[in-house]
Design an enzyme around this catalytic site. Structure first.
Site, short mmCIF file in Angstrom:
data_model
loop_
_atom_site.label_atom_id
_atom_site.label_comp_id
_atom_site.label_asym_id
_atom_site.label_seq_id
_atom_site.Cartn_x
_atom_site.Cartn_y
_atom_site.Cartn_z
N ASP A 47 89.23 52.06 63.04
CA ASP A 47 88.55 51.20 62.06
C ASP A 47 89.60 50.40 61.28
O ASP A 47 89.49 49.19 61.12
CB ASP A 47 87.73 52.03 61.05
CG ASP A 47 86.55 52.78 61.67
OD1 ASP A 47 85.41 52.48 61.33
OD2 ASP A 47 86.80 53.67 62.52
N GLU A 70 84.30 46.20 55.86
CA GLU A 70 83.84 47.53 55.47
C GLU A 70 84.95 48.39 54.87
O GLU A 70 84.75 49.07 53.88
CB GLU A 70 83.19 48.26 56.66
CG GLU A 70 82.71 49.63 56.21
CD GLU A 70 81.78 50.34 57.17
OE1 GLU A 70 81.65 49.89 58.31
OE2 GLU A 70 81.20 51.35 56.75
N ASP A 123 82.64 44.20 60.24
CA ASP A 123 82.61 45.65 60.42
C ASP A 123 83.55 45.94 61.59
O ASP A 123 83.23 45.63 62.74
CB ASP A 123 81.19 46.15 60.72
CG ASP A 123 81.10 47.67 60.60
OD1 ASP A 123 82.16 48.33 60.62
OD2 ASP A 123 79.98 48.20 60.48
N ILE A 125 84.60 48.63 63.08
CA ILE A 125 83.94 49.47 64.10
C ILE A 125 82.55 49.80 63.56
O ILE A 125 82.41 50.60 62.63
CB ILE A 125 84.71 50.77 64.41
CG1 ILE A 125 86.02 50.43 65.12
CG2 ILE A 125 83.86 51.69 65.31
CD1 ILE A 125 86.69 51.59 65.81
N ASP A 126 81.57 49.16 64.12
CA ASP A 126 80.20 49.42 63.73
C ASP A 126 79.66 50.47 64.71
O ASP A 126 79.65 50.23 65.92
CB ASP A 126 79.39 48.12 63.82
CG ASP A 126 77.95 48.36 63.43
OD1 ASP A 126 77.70 49.21 62.56
OD2 ASP A 126 77.07 47.68 64.00
N THR A 128 80.72 54.01 64.09
CA THR A 128 81.88 54.92 64.18
C THR A 128 81.48 56.25 64.80
O THR A 128 82.26 56.85 65.55
CB THR A 128 82.51 55.13 62.77
OG1 THR A 128 82.79 53.84 62.23
CG2 THR A 128 83.79 55.93 62.85
N ASP A 272 76.51 45.33 58.85
CA ASP A 272 75.85 46.06 59.94
C ASP A 272 74.83 45.19 60.67
O ASP A 272 74.21 45.66 61.64
CB ASP A 272 75.13 47.31 59.41
CG ASP A 272 76.12 48.40 59.02
OD1 ASP A 272 77.20 48.46 59.62
OD2 ASP A 272 75.79 49.19 58.11
P1 AMP Z 1 73.62 52.62 63.78
O1 AMP Z 1 74.76 52.91 64.64
O2 AMP Z 1 72.76 51.50 64.24
O3 AMP Z 1 72.84 53.82 63.40
O4 AMP Z 1 74.21 52.01 62.45
C1 AMP Z 1 75.41 52.39 61.92
C2 AMP Z 1 75.42 51.96 60.48
O5 AMP Z 1 74.34 52.56 59.79
C3 AMP Z 1 76.65 52.38 59.75
O6 AMP Z 1 77.61 51.38 59.81
C4 AMP Z 1 76.16 52.62 58.32
O7 AMP Z 1 76.61 51.60 57.45
C5 AMP Z 1 74.65 52.51 58.41
N1 AMP Z 1 73.93 53.59 57.72
C6 AMP Z 1 74.44 54.64 57.04
N2 AMP Z 1 73.45 55.37 56.50
C7 AMP Z 1 72.29 54.78 56.87
C8 AMP Z 1 70.91 55.08 56.60
N3 AMP Z 1 70.55 56.13 55.90
N4 AMP Z 1 69.97 54.23 57.11
C9 AMP Z 1 70.34 53.18 57.84
N5 AMP Z 1 71.63 52.85 58.13
C10 AMP Z 1 72.59 53.64 57.64
MG MG Z 2 78.69 49.74 60.50
#
Ligand code: AMP
Ligand code: MG
Length: 331
Positions: A47, A70, A123, A125-126, A128, A272
């Site tokens: 990251d 981020e 971001d 690394i989106d 992680t 995100d």
């Molecule tokens: P994903 O891989 O689509 O689940 O999304 C990853 C992103 O979800 C991360 O970068 C976080 O910023 C974000 N995230 C963290 N907690 C939550 C939550 N409770 N609801 C939705 N997104 C979240």
């Molecule tokens: Mg992210």
């Protein structure tokens, strides 16, 4: 010259270079290459390394533009994390020889948290969690101008290049410029293919996609909605904005992200979604929140004015909104 050709050139070069670092770290990943931040979310050497590489190039190329990213170098400067900083520097040096720990922290920066008229949103690394599992993640970079996303780039180093051929070559790069459409390239930035809305005859055979992490969305409610729409296939679960990419290229027709019951107050971070939204829209898809409202990128670093996210490509968006049935955001 095209209005955004310089921005596209720099963004693509930066994301591809950062992807190489991420691939290297993922290959060599061991426990000491990741830790938990003070907000309890996971972060890795990759990251920070990816953010350093991308921010360096952006700062050199567009010194006037603020970057909202981020990660923050403050976390990395903590005495406990000196080993991590040394690792980050080592990986960055593979790409930028002679980079010092101080250079690396300077490039990562102490992130600005307020949007300017024109800001880069990153971001590094989106997804992680997916990266740590050896699965999907995206390097997500967007340009936001006066609340509108004008450029979106998703580098997905682990996503198969050819739709429907998960066993084939890995690495897909999605690029969109406002009003100019979206395309996919390979990880050399070559073999460009423009993306268009797929022809879908029978909704029962389409795929929908959602997060892997159960607290990032409501898997059970998604299943119920898919059933209501007549979708019979199980969900394609992926981390990060890779989901926007697979919808943009027609591999999935729907991406649902309705907050999990325990996370109703959660507000999404703009990094995100910004890049993915433009990629999906410019490919011919539609993106709204669960109430049918456009995503609002003008309120700061959170999507303050939205509830949930719905992305479609090739199936009627309004039918999904009707099936969801939200009249207002749950309190
Ligand atoms: P994903 O891989 O689509 O689940 O999304 C990853 C992103 O979800 C991360 O970068 C976080 O910023 C974000 N995230 C963290 N907690 C939550 C939550 N409770 N609801 C939705 N997104 C979240
Ligand atoms: Mg992210």
């Amino acid at each position: 010259m095209d209005q955004y050709s310089h921005e596209v050139d720099v963004a693509v070069r930066a994301a591809l270079d950062a992807s190489l670092l991420c691939r290297q770290v993922q290959k060599e990943l061991r426990g000491e290459l990741s830790f938990t931040k003070s907000d309890r979310s996971p972060v890795t050497v990759a990251d920070y390394g990816a953010q350093a590489i991308i921010c360096k190039l952006l700062k050199e190329s567009f010194p006037e533009d603020p970057i909202i990213a981020e990660e923050d170098s403050a976390e990395l400067r903590k005495p406990d994390h000196s080993g991590i900083l040394a690792q980050v520097t080592r990986y960055v040096r593979d790409r930028i020889p002679h980079a010092s720990p101080e250079d690396v922290c300077g490039w990562i920066g102490s992130s600005s948290r307020s949007l300017a008229d024109r800001s880069w949103i990153l971001d590094p690394i989106d997804g992680t969690a997916g990266f740590l599992r050896g699965e999907q993640y995206a390097i997500a970079l967007a340009l936001v101008e006066k609340g509108k996303v004008t450029l979106g780039l998703l580098a997905c180093p682990n996503l198969h290049l050819e739709t429907g051929r998960p066993e084939g070559a890995k690495g897909s790069l999605f690029l969109a410029v406002t009003g100019r459409g979206a395309c996919q390239m390979d990880m050399a930035g070559k073999n460009k293919q423009s993306l268009t809305t797929p022809e879908i005859g029978d909704i029962s055979g389409v795929l929908y996609t959602e997060s892997v992490e159960a607290d990032h969305c409501d898997h059970g409610f998604h299943r119920h909605i898919a059933h209501k729409l007549g979708i019979t296939r199980p969900p394609l679960r992926m981390d990060g904005q890779v989901k926007y990419g697979v919808v943009a290229r027609g591999e999935a027709a729907l991406y649902l992200r309705i907050p999990a019951p325990s996370e109703q107050g959660f507000k999404e971070n703009i990094w995100d979604h910004a890049a993915g939204v433009l990629v999906a829209e410019e490919a011919g898809g539609r993106v709204t929140d669960a109430l049918g409202r456009p995503l609002d990128f003008s309120s700061g670093i959170k999507l303050e004015k939205n509830y949930g996210i719905v992305v479609t490509n090739g199936i009627p968006h309004d039918r999904v909104l009707t099936a969801l049935g939200f009249q207002k955001a749950p309190a």
